[in-house]
Design an enzyme around this catalytic site. Structure first.
Site, PDB file in Angstrom:
ATOM      1  N   GLU A 187       0.842  -1.181   0.000  1.00  0.00           N
ATOM      2  CA  GLU A 187       0.000   0.000   0.000  1.00  0.00           C
ATOM      3  C   GLU A 187       0.881   1.236   0.000  1.00  0.00           C
ATOM      4  O   GLU A 187       1.972   1.228   0.569  1.00  0.00           O
ATOM      5  CB  GLU A 187      -0.806   0.001   1.317  1.00  0.00           C
ATOM      6  N   ILE A 242       0.770   6.472   3.888  1.00  0.00           N
ATOM      7  CA  ILE A 242       0.209   7.800   4.104  1.00  0.00           C
ATOM      8  C   ILE A 242       1.014   8.458   5.218  1.00  0.00           C
ATOM      9  O   ILE A 242       1.075   7.919   6.332  1.00  0.00           O
ATOM     10  CB  ILE A 242      -1.284   7.716   4.530  1.00  0.00           C
ATOM     11  N   HIS A 264      -5.928   8.203  12.539  1.00  0.00           N
ATOM     12  CA  HIS A 264      -6.806   7.042  12.392  1.00  0.00           C
ATOM     13  C   HIS A 264      -8.180   7.447  12.935  1.00  0.00           C
ATOM     14  O   HIS A 264      -8.316   7.749  14.115  1.00  0.00           O
ATOM     15  CB  HIS A 264      -6.235   5.851  13.168  1.00  0.00           C
ATOM     16  N   GLU A 320     -12.837   1.536   9.456  1.00  0.00           N
ATOM     17  CA  GLU A 320     -11.633   2.312   9.777  1.00  0.00           C
ATOM     18  C   GLU A 320     -11.146   3.112   8.569  1.00  0.00           C
ATOM     19  O   GLU A 320     -11.123   2.594   7.447  1.00  0.00           O
ATOM     20  CB  GLU A 320     -10.507   1.380  10.240  1.00  0.00           C
ATOM     21  N   GLU A 334     -10.006  -0.683   6.615  1.00  0.00           N
ATOM     22  CA  GLU A 334     -10.588  -2.016   6.807  1.00  0.00           C
ATOM     23  C   GLU A 334     -11.877  -1.930   7.609  1.00  0.00           C
ATOM     24  O   GLU A 334     -12.181  -0.900   8.218  1.00  0.00           O
ATOM     25  CB  GLU A 334      -9.603  -2.956   7.522  1.00  0.00           C
ATOM     26  N   ASN A 340     -13.661  -3.756  10.791  1.00  0.00           N
ATOM     27  CA  ASN A 340     -13.473  -4.689  11.898  1.00  0.00           C
ATOM     28  C   ASN A 340     -14.835  -5.261  12.251  1.00  0.00           C
ATOM     29  O   ASN A 340     -15.727  -4.534  12.689  1.00  0.00           O
ATOM     30  CB  ASN A 340     -12.855  -3.992  13.106  1.00  0.00           C
ATOM     31  N   ARG A 397     -16.473  -6.924  14.558  1.00  0.00           N
ATOM     32  CA  ARG A 397     -16.594  -7.370  15.955  1.00  0.00           C
ATOM     33  C   ARG A 397     -16.898  -6.160  16.835  1.00  0.00           C
ATOM     34  O   ARG A 397     -16.850  -5.034  16.365  1.00  0.00           O
ATOM     35  CB  ARG A 397     -15.261  -7.964  16.416  1.00  0.00           C
ATOM     36  N   ARG A 432      -6.025   2.481  27.299  1.00  0.00           N
ATOM     37  CA  ARG A 432      -5.879   1.024  27.454  1.00  0.00           C
ATOM     38  C   ARG A 432      -4.720   0.775  28.405  1.00  0.00           C
ATOM     39  O   ARG A 432      -3.560   1.040  28.059  1.00  0.00           O
ATOM     40  CB  ARG A 432      -5.535   0.369  26.121  1.00  0.00           C
TER      41      ARG A 432
HETATM   42  P1  ADP Z   1      -9.508  -2.829  18.143  1.00  0.00           P
HETATM   43  O1  ADP Z   1      -9.414  -2.801  16.633  1.00  0.00           O
HETATM   44  O2  ADP Z   1     -10.862  -3.068  18.681  1.00  0.00           O
HETATM   45  O3  ADP Z   1      -8.786  -1.712  18.754  1.00  0.00           O
HETATM   46  P2  ADP Z   1      -7.338  -4.572  18.298  1.00  0.00           P
HETATM   47  O4  ADP Z   1      -7.002  -4.380  16.867  1.00  0.00           O
HETATM   48  O5  ADP Z   1      -6.439  -4.070  19.345  1.00  0.00           O
HETATM   49  O6  ADP Z   1      -8.808  -4.071  18.601  1.00  0.00           O
HETATM   50  O7  ADP Z   1      -7.628  -6.105  18.508  1.00  0.00           O
HETATM   51  C1  ADP Z   1      -8.340  -6.567  19.612  1.00  0.00           C
HETATM   52  C2  ADP Z   1      -7.770  -7.861  20.040  1.00  0.00           C
HETATM   53  O8  ADP Z   1      -7.883  -8.807  19.000  1.00  0.00           O
HETATM   54  C3  ADP Z   1      -6.316  -7.779  20.395  1.00  0.00           C
HETATM   55  O9  ADP Z   1      -6.093  -8.614  21.475  1.00  0.00           O
HETATM   56  C4  ADP Z   1      -5.630  -8.268  19.110  1.00  0.00           C
HETATM   57  O10 ADP Z   1      -4.386  -8.843  19.398  1.00  0.00           O
HETATM   58  C5  ADP Z   1      -6.621  -9.286  18.604  1.00  0.00           C
HETATM   59  N1  ADP Z   1      -6.665  -9.413  17.150  1.00  0.00           N
HETATM   60  C6  ADP Z   1      -7.207  -8.556  16.280  1.00  0.00           C
HETATM   61  N2  ADP Z   1      -7.132  -9.016  15.021  1.00  0.00           N
HETATM   62  C7  ADP Z   1      -6.513 -10.205  15.085  1.00  0.00           C
HETATM   63  C8  ADP Z   1      -6.144 -11.207  14.124  1.00  0.00           C
HETATM   64  N3  ADP Z   1      -6.401 -11.073  12.827  1.00  0.00           N
HETATM   65  N4  ADP Z   1      -5.515 -12.300  14.569  1.00  0.00           N
HETATM   66  C9  ADP Z   1      -5.255 -12.449  15.866  1.00  0.00           C
HETATM   67  N5  ADP Z   1      -5.599 -11.569  16.822  1.00  0.00           N
HETATM   68  C10 ADP Z   1      -6.208 -10.463  16.444  1.00  0.00           C
HETATM   69  P1  ADP Z   2      -4.787  -3.960  11.570  1.00  0.00           P
HETATM   70  O1  ADP Z   2      -5.647  -4.914  10.824  1.00  0.00           O
HETATM   71  O2  ADP Z   2      -3.562  -4.576  12.105  1.00  0.00           O
HETATM   72  O3  ADP Z   2      -5.575  -3.146  12.537  1.00  0.00           O
HETATM   73  P2  ADP Z   2      -4.816  -1.649   9.797  1.00  0.00           P
HETATM   74  O4  ADP Z   2      -4.793  -1.779   8.315  1.00  0.00           O
HETATM   75  O5  ADP Z   2      -6.121  -1.329  10.415  1.00  0.00           O
HETATM   76  O6  ADP Z   2      -4.219  -2.969  10.434  1.00  0.00           O
HETATM   77  O7  ADP Z   2      -3.736  -0.569  10.218  1.00  0.00           O
HETATM   78  C1  ADP Z   2      -3.334  -0.382  11.562  1.00  0.00           C
HETATM   79  C2  ADP Z   2      -2.611   0.945  11.699  1.00  0.00           C
HETATM   80  O8  ADP Z   2      -1.456   0.983  10.838  1.00  0.00           O
HETATM   81  C3  ADP Z   2      -3.404   2.174  11.284  1.00  0.00           C
HETATM   82  O9  ADP Z   2      -4.226   2.638  12.319  1.00  0.00           O
HETATM   83  C4  ADP Z   2      -2.313   3.163  10.941  1.00  0.00           C
HETATM   84  O10 ADP Z   2      -1.737   3.741  12.096  1.00  0.00           O
HETATM   85  C5  ADP Z   2      -1.273   2.281  10.291  1.00  0.00           C
HETATM   86  N1  ADP Z   2      -1.463   2.220   8.826  1.00  0.00           N
HETATM   87  C6  ADP Z   2      -2.159   1.288   8.139  1.00  0.00           C
HETATM   88  N2  ADP Z   2      -2.099   1.492   6.818  1.00  0.00           N
HETATM   89  C7  ADP Z   2      -1.342   2.599   6.635  1.00  0.00           C
HETATM   90  C8  ADP Z   2      -0.887   3.341   5.471  1.00  0.00           C
HETATM   91  N3  ADP Z   2      -1.181   2.953   4.244  1.00  0.00           N
HETATM   92  N4  ADP Z   2      -0.116   4.425   5.690  1.00  0.00           N
HETATM   93  C9  ADP Z   2       0.212   4.828   6.938  1.00  0.00           C
HETATM   94  N5  ADP Z   2      -0.174   4.176   8.046  1.00  0.00           N
HETATM   95  C10 ADP Z   2      -0.937   3.072   7.925  1.00  0.00           C
HETATM   96 MG    MG Z   3      -7.249  -1.968  12.005  1.00  0.00          MG
END
Ligand code: ADP
Ligand code: ADP
Ligand code: MG
Length: 456
Positions: free
Chosen positions: A200, A203, A208, A275, A288, A290, A292, A338
């Protein structure tokens, strides 16, 4: 309405869901691993069933064992919480097959939201702005190289099946790419059982911003406003707030509309989150969905007055959304920290142990979601989140003052926690002004934190 719900989770979120059940007149079943025999959620539930040994793969991720527990206790629904089985399509299908309601989105929703590449394609077709990225998975390093030359550096490598901030790598140039690509592939395979990677455009200095969605079985979708989740470490959220200090009313409207479009594009059902990243120029991009309940859901509950877990239960039982966004009376400001049992001075080293002295904060404007109690021994096997501290006031400055005061009151001796870090943030002029991006927290971190090699 359901008579009995099994909660397929542990920790603070299990406690949170049991409370919603109790208020709704629904019996609750707690499940637990052998390491969690003294956990608070067992003391609060109406029934409890041991589902396996400490390691999560054999207990909280053990689908057969959990379904068996639901059958034995005659639970008519399962709430998966967040993490663990919450977004596992196979588990949602298994529940369906066994005549047990999975409290969450449909298996179809989970399959689309769980595959970031497929999800992005659908969003693009629906007219939701997405970040420029490789059209599909990038198999070889040569393919990666030529794509990056096309879109230009910096780029971000992401795992198609990723989540929880893991499997993400930033590359400033080709040298970084050559180094990071194979590592990311290995990491994705180990963490998600799926080594597909995509690339990707990175950015720079984004915020966020995410929107809470609710959808009923008739296809009605509403959003409940946004959450600001820019304060992160290693792509994981630390502090969240609602509303966002970074949005104008016009931007809020445009992003809210896009969030609804995104949910409708996959016929989304139940509670979910869309998001986005917002860049310096005020342009926003879908990242993405989420599928849940999220860790940070309380800030939305405080500003809307809606209990999201009760809504999840109600919607899954077939009831409908009888209100719209305009009926909501969104007001005030909520901030969540948190709190992890980790030492911010020692590169966030986990700090398990027994809570010898426990003094939870209280008073006006304070909500604490936690599974801690005096004498509780934290098992070493699980996530280090020990509490979510949420403050609420009519204004953002007021919510910051309440948070500061509550953080000062909170005592969980002798565990090391992230409380001191949050106290520093609450005093930071940029935070107070509401001017920050995802790199904000770096200035508070010890040097070694920049070394991204070790895993969380
Ligand atoms: P939120 O998006 O609600 O802030 P997090 O991204 O922190 O939540 O994820 C919530 C919990 O789920 C965390 O404990 C994280 O490690 C777990 N988690 C989220 N996505 C995955 C995944 N694809 N595989 C394993 N654990 C995940
Ligand atoms: P996850 O599934 O692990 O939550 P996300 O795609 O939601 O992954 O991204 C998690 C975080 O990573 C975002 O909140 C942001 O801080 C950073 N991020 C993700 N994609 C980008 C991007 N293309 N450029 C800059 N930062 C990014
Ligand atoms: Mg995310």
């Amino acid at each position: 309405m359901f008579k009995k719900i099994l909660i397929a989770n542990r920790g603070e979120i299990a406690v949170r869901i049991i409370r919603a059940c109790r208020e709704s007149g629904i019996k609750s079943v707690a499940v637990y691993s052998e390491a969690d025999e003294t956990s608070l959620h067992l003391k609060m539930a109406d029934e409890k069933v041991c589902i396996g040994p400490p390691v999560s793969a054999k207990s909280y991720l053990n689908m057969e064992s959990i379904i068996k527990a639901a059958k034995e206790t005659c639970a008519d629904a399962i709430h998966p919480g967040y993490g663990y089985l919450a977004e596992v399509e196979e588990f949602a299908k298994m529940c369906d097959e066994q005549g047990i309601v999975f409290i969450g989105p449909t298996p179809h929703n989970l399959s689309l939201a769980g595959d970031k590449i497929a999800g992005k394609k659908i969003m693009e077709e629906a007219g939701v702005p997405v970040i420029p990225s490789s059209p599909g998975g990038v198999g070889s390093i040569d393919e990666a190289k030529s794509f990056c030359n096309e879109i230009g550096y910096p780029v971000m490598i992401k795992a198609s099946g990723g989540g929880g901030g893991r499997g993400i790598r930033v590359c400033q140039n080709e040298e970084d790419l050559l180094e990071e690509f194979p590592v990311a592939k290995m990491e994705a395979r180990a963490a998600f059982g799926n080594d597909e990677l995509y690339i990707e455009k990175f950015i720079t200095q984004p915020r966020h911003i995410e929107f809470q969605i609710l959808a009923d079985k008739s296809g009605k979708v509403i959003h409940l406003g946004e959450r600001e989740c820019t304060i992160q470490r290693r792509y994981q959220k630390l502090i969240e707030e609602a509303p966002s200090p970074g949005l104008t009313p016009a931007l809020r409207k445009a992003m809210g509309d896009a969030a609804i479009k995104a949910a409708e594009a996959i016929q989304y059902f139940n509670a979910g989150t869309v998001e986005f990243l917002l860049d310096k120029d005020g342009k926003f991009y879908f990242i993405e969905i989420n599928s849940r309940i999220q860790v940070e859901h309380p800030v939305t509950e405080l500003t809307t007055g809606i209990d999201l877990v009760k809504e999840q239960i109600r919607l899954s039982s077939g009831e409908t959304l009888d209100y719209s966004f305009d009926d909501l009376n969104i007001k005030g400001w909520a901030i969540e920290c948190r709190i992890n049992a980790e030492d911010p001075e020692k590169n966030f080293l986990p700090s398990p142990g027994t809570v010898e002295e426990y003094h939870p904060p209280g008073g006006f404007g304070v909500r604490l979601d936690t599974h801690l109690y005096q004498g509780y021994e934290l098992p070493i096997y699980y996530d280090s989140l020990i509490a979510k501290l949420i403050s609420y006031d009519t204004t953002r400055n007021g919510a910051i003052s309440v948070m500061k005061r509550a953080l000062e009151e909170f005592r969980v001796y002798p565990l090391k926690t992230t409380i001191p870090l949050y106290l520093q943030v609450m005093d930071d002029p940029h935070f107070i002004e509401g001017k920050f991006d995802t790199s904000f927290i770096e200035k508070f971190l010890p040097e070694e934190d920049e070394d991204d090699d070790d895993d969380d």
